[in-house]
Scaffold this motif. Structure first.
Motif, PDB file in Angstrom:
ATOM      1  N   VAL A 196      83.394  70.206  54.621  1.00 52.47           N
ATOM      2  CA  VAL A 196      84.266  70.688  55.676  1.00 52.47           C
ATOM      3  C   VAL A 196      85.596  69.994  55.425  1.00 52.47           C
ATOM      4  O   VAL A 196      85.654  68.761  55.351  1.00 52.47           O
ATOM      5  N   VAL A 197      86.652  70.794  55.274  1.00 49.98           N
ATOM      6  CA  VAL A 197      87.944  70.248  54.865  1.00 49.98           C
ATOM      7  C   VAL A 197      89.033  70.705  55.829  1.00 49.98           C
ATOM      8  O   VAL A 197      89.048  71.858  56.252  1.00 49.98           O
ATOM      9  N   GLY A 198      89.942  69.799  56.157  1.00 49.47           N
ATOM     10  CA  GLY A 198      91.078  70.162  56.994  1.00 49.47           C
ATOM     11  C   GLY A 198      91.951  68.965  57.296  1.00 49.47           C
ATOM     12  O   GLY A 198      91.455  67.877  57.547  1.00 49.47           O
ATOM     13  N   VAL A 199      93.255  69.165  57.267  1.00 49.06           N
ATOM     14  CA  VAL A 199      94.176  68.055  57.507  1.00 49.06           C
ATOM     15  C   VAL A 199      94.121  67.558  58.949  1.00 49.06           C
ATOM     16  O   VAL A 199      94.490  66.426  59.214  1.00 49.06           O
ATOM     17  N   GLY A 200      93.636  68.372  59.876  1.00 50.84           N
ATOM     18  CA  GLY A 200      93.554  67.955  61.277  1.00 50.84           C
ATOM     19  C   GLY A 200      92.323  67.154  61.616  1.00 50.84           C
ATOM     20  O   GLY A 200      92.149  66.750  62.769  1.00 50.84           O
ATOM     21  N   MET A 201      91.468  66.895  60.643  1.00 43.82           N
ATOM     22  CA  MET A 201      90.212  66.201  60.932  1.00 43.82           C
ATOM     23  C   MET A 201      90.426  64.796  61.476  1.00 43.82           C
ATOM     24  O   MET A 201      89.662  64.331  62.312  1.00 43.82           O
ATOM     25  N   LYS A 202      91.453  64.141  61.000  1.00 44.94           N
ATOM     26  CA  LYS A 202      91.704  62.761  61.436  1.00 44.94           C
ATOM     27  C   LYS A 202      91.986  62.695  62.935  1.00 44.94           C
ATOM     28  O   LYS A 202      91.587  61.752  63.607  1.00 44.94           O
ATOM     29  N   SER A 203      92.626  63.710  63.464  1.00 44.80           N
ATOM     30  CA  SER A 203      92.999  63.693  64.878  1.00 44.80           C
ATOM     31  C   SER A 203      92.018  64.449  65.776  1.00 44.80           C
ATOM     32  O   SER A 203      92.176  64.444  66.988  1.00 44.80           O
ATOM     33  N   HIS A 204      91.014  65.105  65.204  1.00 49.85           N
ATOM     34  CA  HIS A 204      90.030  65.861  65.992  1.00 49.85           C
ATOM     35  C   HIS A 204      88.664  65.198  65.874  1.00 49.85           C
ATOM     36  O   HIS A 204      87.997  65.304  64.846  1.00 49.85           O
ATOM     37  N   ALA A 205      88.268  64.510  66.932  1.00 53.58           N
ATOM     38  CA  ALA A 205      86.971  63.830  66.941  1.00 53.58           C
ATOM     39  C   ALA A 205      85.847  64.863  66.956  1.00 53.58           C
ATOM     40  O   ALA A 205      85.995  65.952  67.492  1.00 53.58           O
ATOM     41  N   GLY A 206      84.730  64.511  66.357  1.00 52.35           N
ATOM     42  CA  GLY A 206      83.549  65.345  66.459  1.00 52.35           C
ATOM     43  C   GLY A 206      83.320  66.321  65.324  1.00 52.35           C
ATOM     44  O   GLY A 206      82.326  67.040  65.332  1.00 52.35           O
ATOM     45  N   VAL A 207      84.209  66.377  64.355  1.00 52.94           N
ATOM     46  CA  VAL A 207      84.038  67.320  63.248  1.00 52.94           C
ATOM     47  C   VAL A 207      82.767  66.995  62.467  1.00 52.94           C
ATOM     48  O   VAL A 207      81.947  67.880  62.196  1.00 52.94           O
TER      49      VAL A 207
END
Length: 116
Positions: free
Chosen positions: A55-66
């Motif tokens: 699962v890849v995405g630049v917003g992962m750091k700021s979105h908990a629970g991925v």
């Protein structure tokens, strides 16, 4: 591209798990066997029937629970995770290759990517 050092065992041994492209497996195994004395390992176990799903995405750091969404979705379908690696933009799991298509579909649904 994945490397994991597992917690030591009873005898003070430590497992190291890593992935290489299947085309490089024989060469990697030969290199390790040739360095057995230097490294001091007991055995090599290879598995060519695995797949990496990420699962890849630049917003992962700021979105908990991925990551927890990924793990829960796979667990619900009883897809065993053999190894996990993470970075700021990616969570990758190693699974049995026979479950690749199911895993991708399950994750697609878990993240709402099949919604109209």
């Amino acid at each position: 591209d994945m490397i994991i050092q597992n917690v030591g065992r009873d005898k003070g041994e430590t497992d190291v798990t890593f992935t290489v492209p299947q085309a490089d497996l024989a060469r990697a195994s030969d290199l390790l066997e040739n360095a057995r004395e230097q490294i001091g390992f007991n055995r090599i176990i290879s598995d060519t029937r695995v797949a990496k799903v990420s699962v890849v995405g630049v917003g992962m750091k700021s979105h908990a629970g991925v990551a927890s969404t990924m793990f829960a979705a796979l667990a619900e379908r009883k897809i065993n995770i053999q190894a996990i690696t993470t970075s700021e933009i990616k969570v990758s799991v190693l699974i049995d290759e026979d479950e690749t298509e199911l895993a991708v579909r399950v994750l697609h649904t878990a993240y709402g990517l099949d919604a109209e």
